[in-house]
Design a protein around this motif. Structure first.
Motif, PDB file in Angstrom:
ATOM      1  N   ILE A   1       0.323  -1.116   0.143  1.00  0.00           N
ATOM      2  CA  ILE A   1       0.034  -0.246  -0.399  1.00  0.00           C
ATOM      3  C   ILE A   1       0.933   1.887  -0.606  1.00  0.00           C
ATOM      4  CG2 ILE A   1      -1.445   1.202   0.807  1.00  0.00           C
ATOM      5  CD1 ILE A   1      -3.043  -1.675   0.664  1.00  0.00           C
TER       6      ILE A   1
ATOM      7  N   CYS B   1      -4.642   6.836  -0.026  1.00  0.00           N
ATOM      8  CA  CYS B   1      -3.727   5.903   0.332  1.00  0.00           C
ATOM      9  C   CYS B   1      -4.136   4.428  -1.412  1.00  0.00           C
ATOM     10  CB  CYS B   1      -4.312   4.826   0.868  1.00  0.00           C
ATOM     11  SG  CYS B   1      -3.602   5.435   2.385  1.00  0.00           S
TER      12      CYS B   1
ATOM     13  N   ARG C   1      -3.215   0.575  -3.754  1.00  0.00           N
ATOM     14  CA  ARG C   1      -2.716  -0.646  -3.726  1.00  0.00           C
ATOM     15  C   ARG C   1      -1.945  -0.557  -4.825  1.00  0.00           C
ATOM     16  NH1 ARG C   1      -7.418  -4.577  -4.360  1.00  0.00           N
ATOM     17  NH2 ARG C   1      -8.106  -3.634  -5.322  1.00  0.00           N
TER      18      ARG C   1
ATOM     19  N   ALA D   1      -6.825  -1.516   6.649  1.00  0.00           N
ATOM     20  CA  ALA D   1      -5.793  -0.174   7.094  1.00  0.00           C
ATOM     21  C   ALA D   1      -4.995   0.809   8.357  1.00  0.00           C
ATOM     22  CB  ALA D   1      -6.160   0.810   5.596  1.00  0.00           C
TER      23      ALA D   1
END
Length: 59
Positions: free
Chosen positions: A13, A21, A23, A58
């Motif tokens: 991440i 954020c 991926r 997260a």
């Protein structure tokens, strides 16, 4: 599982300077994901990279 049948439970991440954020990729092992995160983090940009397992919350 992915369409190819491979299990890729580890994510890299990225968090940018604005707190967004993203991926970056999915990997089979934690070690593989950490290697990628370390390489990206070493570039010196103001971004944060970390590894997490799919299904965990997260940061």
């Amino acid at each position: 599982m992915t369409d190819s049948g491979a299990v890729l439970p580890w994510l890299v991440i990225r968090q940018d300077g604005n707190g967004n954020c993203y991926r970056v990729g999915r990997y089979a092992t934690e070690a593989e994901a950490q290697k990628i995160a370390d390489a990206l983090d070493g570039r010196g940009h103001q971004r944060l990279y970390w590894v997490e397992r799919v299904g965990r919350t997260a940061r």
